[in-house]
Design a protein around this motif. Structure first.
Motif, short mmCIF file in Angstrom:
data_model
loop_
_atom_site.label_atom_id
_atom_site.label_comp_id
_atom_site.label_asym_id
_atom_site.label_seq_id
_atom_site.Cartn_x
_atom_site.Cartn_y
_atom_site.Cartn_z
N CYS A 29 -30.56 -71.69 77.93
CA CYS A 29 -29.69 -72.91 78.43
C CYS A 29 -29.07 -73.71 77.87
O CYS A 29 -29.82 -74.81 77.65
CB CYS A 29 -30.74 -72.92 79.87
N TRP A 32 -30.68 -77.16 77.36
CA TRP A 32 -31.53 -77.79 77.05
C TRP A 32 -32.99 -76.92 76.17
O TRP A 32 -32.48 -75.64 75.83
CB TRP A 32 -32.24 -76.55 78.89
N ASP A 36 -37.30 -78.34 78.91
CA ASP A 36 -36.95 -78.54 79.73
C ASP A 36 -36.92 -77.45 80.20
O ASP A 36 -36.66 -77.47 81.80
CB ASP A 36 -34.57 -78.92 79.01
N LEU A 37 -36.49 -76.29 80.61
CA LEU A 37 -36.54 -74.65 80.78
C LEU A 37 -37.56 -73.99 81.52
O LEU A 37 -38.07 -73.89 82.80
CB LEU A 37 -35.83 -73.26 79.46
N HIS A 40 -38.75 -76.29 84.41
CA HIS A 40 -37.57 -75.20 85.61
C HIS A 40 -38.16 -74.38 86.05
O HIS A 40 -38.43 -73.99 86.87
CB HIS A 40 -36.36 -75.10 84.85
N GLY A 77 -24.46 -80.57 84.44
CA GLY A 77 -26.13 -81.61 83.75
C GLY A 77 -25.84 -82.94 85.06
O GLY A 77 -26.47 -83.20 85.29
N ASP A 82 -30.70 -81.23 88.36
CA ASP A 82 -30.36 -80.92 86.93
C ASP A 82 -30.28 -81.63 85.75
O ASP A 82 -31.06 -81.22 84.94
CB ASP A 82 -29.17 -79.61 86.36
N PRO A 86 -34.71 -82.84 82.46
CA PRO A 86 -35.31 -83.24 81.28
C PRO A 86 -36.28 -84.29 81.21
O PRO A 86 -37.42 -84.30 80.45
CB PRO A 86 -33.94 -83.72 80.12
#
Length: 217
Positions: A29, A32, A36-37, A40, A77, A82, A86
């Motif tokens: 992604c 990211w 971060d993923l 998510h 972002g 979004d 992070p």
């Protein structure tokens, strides 16, 4: 429903097997990291839990393919959620706490999916669809993010199960309105179809070339 469980369990197992240093590597992604993923995915699991207990008393307005919106451009972002990811991911500190939270919430989401009535109608994002279609839509989400998770790891965990790759491809073809060439593997169809990589000169997409990438939102 079975594809949901297989794809989700495979993704949870892949995260559980990550080394701490893997969390700092880039994911598939754009913008990211793996950390971060995974954060998510925690939010995704929460969304599944919320949606499955949000009944609707009107007729479905979309099916699994219609659940997905097509965006004109990839996320920049700038969207508040979004941009939050992070910062929220960093707040976990050690990767083990992020793993723990995903396992905790993710296991609950998996149980809720197994217990759900596939014909029950649920509501999310202003749409009404059956629980079966909702969970079917997430097979594409989990499969793509499994590929994202392992995109830049030096020692990649197991890939998504073959049957869920095939199911995700079939759904993406419904969204696209045309099949991908048979010469493309399921993985390549998903990566090229969603713009995760560009097609090579040897990959003739025919009429689909003008429709991709399919940016799902």
């Amino acid at each position: 429903m079975d594809h949901f469980s297989r794809s989700w369990n495979a993704l949870l197992d892949a995260v559980a097997g990550l080394a701490d240093e893997d969390f700092e590597r880039p994911s598939g992604c754009t913008g990211w990291s793996v950390r971060d993923l995974v954060c998510h995915l925690v939010i995704d699991a929460q969304d599944v839990l919320i949606t499955l207990v949000t009944p609707a008393d009107t007729a479905p307005t979309v099916d699994a393919a219609g659940y997905w919106s097509l965006l004109d451009e990839p996320p920049s972002g700038d969207d508040p959620l979004d941009a939050l990811i992070p910062r929220l991911a960093a707040a976990y500190g050690e990767p083990r706490w992020l793993k723990f939270h995903l396992d905790d919430v993710g296991s609950a989401a998996g149980r809720a999916a197994r217990l759900a009535d596939p014909g029950a109608r649920v509501s999310t994002q202003g749409k009404v669809l059956t629980a079966g279609d909702y969970l079917g839509a997430y097979v594409l989400e989990w499969t793509l993010h499994h590929l994202d998770l392992t995109a830049h790891l030096p020692s990649a965990p197991e890939p998504p199960p073959a049957e869920t790759l095939a199911a995700a491809r079939a759904l993406l073809e419904r969204i696209a309105g045309a099949p991908f060439p048979g010469s493309l593997s399921d993985t390549d169809a998903l990566l090229v179809g969603t713009g995760r990589r560009a097609p090579t000169g040897a990959e003739d997409l025919g009429e689909l070339a003008a429709r991709i990438p399919l940016i799902l939102g």
